[in-house]
Design a protein around this motif. Structure first.
Motif, PDB file in Angstrom:
ATOM      1  N   ASP A 335       0.752  -1.118  -0.046  1.00 32.47           N
ATOM      2  CA  ASP A 335       0.100   0.022  -0.138  1.00 32.47           C
ATOM      3  C   ASP A 335       0.922   1.169  -0.026  1.00 32.47           C
ATOM      4  N   ASN A 336       2.123   1.230   0.959  1.00 36.13           N
ATOM      5  CA  ASN A 336       2.862   2.550   0.757  1.00 36.13           C
ATOM      6  C   ASN A 336       3.544   2.747  -0.430  1.00 36.13           C
ATOM      7  N   SER A 339       0.961   3.938  -3.083  1.00 34.35           N
ATOM      8  CA  SER A 339       0.649   5.342  -2.432  1.00 34.35           C
ATOM      9  C   SER A 339       1.531   6.365  -3.182  1.00 34.35           C
ATOM     10  N   GLU A 340       2.785   5.995  -2.554  1.00 38.11           N
ATOM     11  CA  GLU A 340       4.075   7.079  -3.021  1.00 38.11           C
ATOM     12  C   GLU A 340       4.005   7.071  -4.666  1.00 38.11           C
ATOM     13  N   ALA A 342       1.558   6.739  -6.974  1.00 34.73           N
ATOM     14  CA  ALA A 342       0.674   7.188  -7.637  1.00 34.73           C
ATOM     15  C   ALA A 342       0.666   8.730  -7.317  1.00 34.73           C
ATOM     16  N   ARG A 343       1.152   9.184  -6.303  1.00 33.43           N
ATOM     17  CA  ARG A 343       1.338  10.635  -6.239  1.00 33.43           C
ATOM     18  C   ARG A 343       2.404  11.269  -6.940  1.00 33.43           C
ATOM     19  N   MET A 352      -2.846   3.959  -9.780  1.00 28.83           N
ATOM     20  CA  MET A 352      -3.869   4.396  -9.053  1.00 28.83           C
ATOM     21  C   MET A 352      -5.038   3.270  -9.029  1.00 28.83           C
ATOM     22  N   LEU A 355      -3.867   0.505  -6.861  1.00 28.15           N
ATOM     23  CA  LEU A 355      -3.976   1.018  -5.353  1.00 28.15           C
ATOM     24  C   LEU A 355      -5.228   0.979  -4.913  1.00 28.15           C
ATOM     25  N   GLN A 359      -6.689  -1.237  -1.540  1.00 30.20           N
ATOM     26  CA  GLN A 359      -7.171  -0.593  -0.486  1.00 30.20           C
ATOM     27  C   GLN A 359      -8.776  -1.208  -0.217  1.00 30.20           C
ATOM     28  N   ARG A 364     -10.222  -1.233   3.759  1.00 31.01           N
ATOM     29  CA  ARG A 364     -10.573   0.302   3.468  1.00 31.01           C
ATOM     30  C   ARG A 364     -11.325   0.526   2.073  1.00 31.01           C
ATOM     31  N   ASP A 367     -11.967   4.389   1.011  1.00 25.59           N
ATOM     32  CA  ASP A 367     -10.753   4.686   0.572  1.00 25.59           C
ATOM     33  C   ASP A 367     -10.415   4.366  -0.911  1.00 25.59           C
ATOM     34  N   THR A 371     -10.613   6.365  -4.358  1.00 23.85           N
ATOM     35  CA  THR A 371      -9.118   6.192  -5.266  1.00 23.85           C
ATOM     36  C   THR A 371      -9.892   5.622  -6.864  1.00 23.85           C
TER      37      THR A 371
END
Length: 437
Positions: A335-336, A339-340, A342-343, A352, A355, A359, A364, A367, A371
């Motif tokens: 996930d981390n 997430s990084e 995709a940003r 994304m 991701l 999630q 989640r 979230d 997304t």
């Protein structure tokens, strides 16, 4: 829960695994290798008939590509006989061989530069021959001299310096096609698609005949694929087939084209026929996971780090790194990583979409839904976003009409699972069976 819903839930659980190559549409193209510089001097114009062009010299061996054409000579028609200054021409017998044309201005310097280049490449020091070409820029072979400096810098690993030289050959008309071909290759490798698309517009204008240089055709086609101009890219790449000029780079890009058109079977067939050395390239093997669901599991670990320097491959490598963590049971790390990634600026939307799937699987749901809705809102032409949102709506939200809407968008965009998803649509629209008494 019905069988079909269970199947969709299992599909969601497995989707992240199958999606390990989903970033391939943005990063999986293969530019043609740089066009090569001469390593043998062309024959002197003094040894060839004045009515014939110079013969082609043997190609070099590194890097692979098409050898530069011989420079055009500046010689005019040969005179019938030699004459001393101020003297009348001597009479010539019918069987006298005409004197050869005069050697063009700059020819000796050109052949000297070829010799220095051959020697520098043999010593694996191509940059040392740049000065030889720079010294003849002011002569009649300016375009060749500038281009050769670019190739030598390219071979030496100075990509920025090479690009600067190639731009000198493309900034002003007439555009030097070999320079355009190599510069497009650099733009593709750096992911600078806006610059590449602008160069395609000038070097391969719409409606004009395809260039004769295959590297330029291939790289322009690859740029158009990256820009989403699938039909024109296909038309341009097809000209290589019509000329029986099918390089490994062109074949690979045709495989990517087939996949983008929703024909995963054709993509597998085409890419399966590539030469072994091409099939072993990182970008090729990693991207093939997009249409080979079993490949991601076999290559995830070794492909978690991109080859040095190629920024296009970073998102795909991060995707595999996340998948490697996911397979090891480290879903928080996966996930981390996603997430990084995709940003990051210009991150492929497929990251994304992956991701969002992760999630959802981690519970989640809010979230994950946010997304996935963001993917379809900001990137409506990406099929995976619609598929994943449809699965979420059907399995987790119980929204069958909303799922059908997403699935239809996925099918209309030519997603590679479109035949399977069409069956999902049919099933969801069937009347519910009567209740048991």
């Amino acid at each position: 829960m019905t069988f079909f819903r269970i199947a969709r839930l299992l599909a969601l659980s497995a989707a992240f695994a199958a999606a390990a190559g989903c970033a391939a549409p943005q990063v999986g193209l293969l530019p043609a290798p740089p066009m090569t510089i001469r390593k043998e001097a062309p024959p002197s114009p003094a040894r060839i008939p004045s009515t014939a062009p110079p013969a082609a010299a043997p190609q070099g061996t590194a890097p692979q590509g098409t050898a530069l054409q011989p420079p055009a000579t500046q010689a005019g028609t040969a005179s019938a006989a030699a004459a001393a200054p101020g003297a009348a021409p001597l009479p010539v017998a019918d069987n006298t061989i005409p004197a050869p044309p005069p050697i063009p201005v700059g020819w000796k310097e050109y052949t000297d530069a070829i010799a220095r280049t051959r020697e520098a490449i043999a010593r694996q020091k191509p940059g040392e021959a740049v000065a030889a070409w720079k010294s003849i820029e002011g002569g009649p072979y300016r375009a060749d001299a500038i281009f050769h400096q670019g190739v030598l810098l390219h071979l030496a690993g100075d990509i920025d310096g090479a690009a600067a030289q190639y731009r000198r050959g493309t900034d002003d008309p007439p555009i030097h096609q070999p320079s355009a071909a190599n510069l497009l290759g650099i733009y593709l490798m750096k992911g600078e698609i806006a610059k590449a698309r602008a160069l395609v517009a000038r070097s391969v204008p719409s409606g004009a005949l395809a260039p004769t240089i295959p590297e330029l055709v291939n790289n322009a086609g690859a740029v158009l694929l990256e820009a989403g101009e699938t039909e024109r890219a296909g038309t341009l790449l097809a000209t290589l087939s019509s000329r029986n000029d099918n390089s490994a780079a062109a074949e690979w890009n045709r495989a990517v084209l087939a996949w983008r058109k929703g024909n995963a079977a054709a993509a597998r067939t085409i890419s399966g026929q590539l030469p072994a050395e091409t099939g072993q390239l990182w970008v090729v093997t990693a991207s093939r996971a997009a249409w080979d669901n079993g490949l991601a599991s076999r290559i995830a670990g070794p492909y978690s780090s991109a080859p040095g320097g190629d920024r296009r491959l970073t998102p795909l490598a991060r995707n595999f790194a996340a998948y490697t963590a996911y397979r090891a049971g480290k879903s928080d790390a996966a996930d981390n990583i996603l997430s990084e990634a995709a940003r990051a600026p210009d991150a492929p939307p497929e990251l994304m979409a992956n991701l969002g799937l992760l999630q959802v699987e981690r519970g989640r749901w809010k979230d994950g839904r946010s997304t996935l809705e963001q993917v379809t809102r900001e990137y409506p032409s990406v099929p995976e976003g619609w598929l994943n949102l449809g699965i979420f709506r059907e399995v987790y939200a119980g929204d069958a009409p909303g799922a059908v809407e997403c699935y239809r968008r996925y099918v209309s965009l030519g997603g590679q699972r479109k035949d399977e998803v069409t069956k999902w649509i049919d099933w969801l629209q069937k009347p519910a069976p009567p209740s048991s008494p």
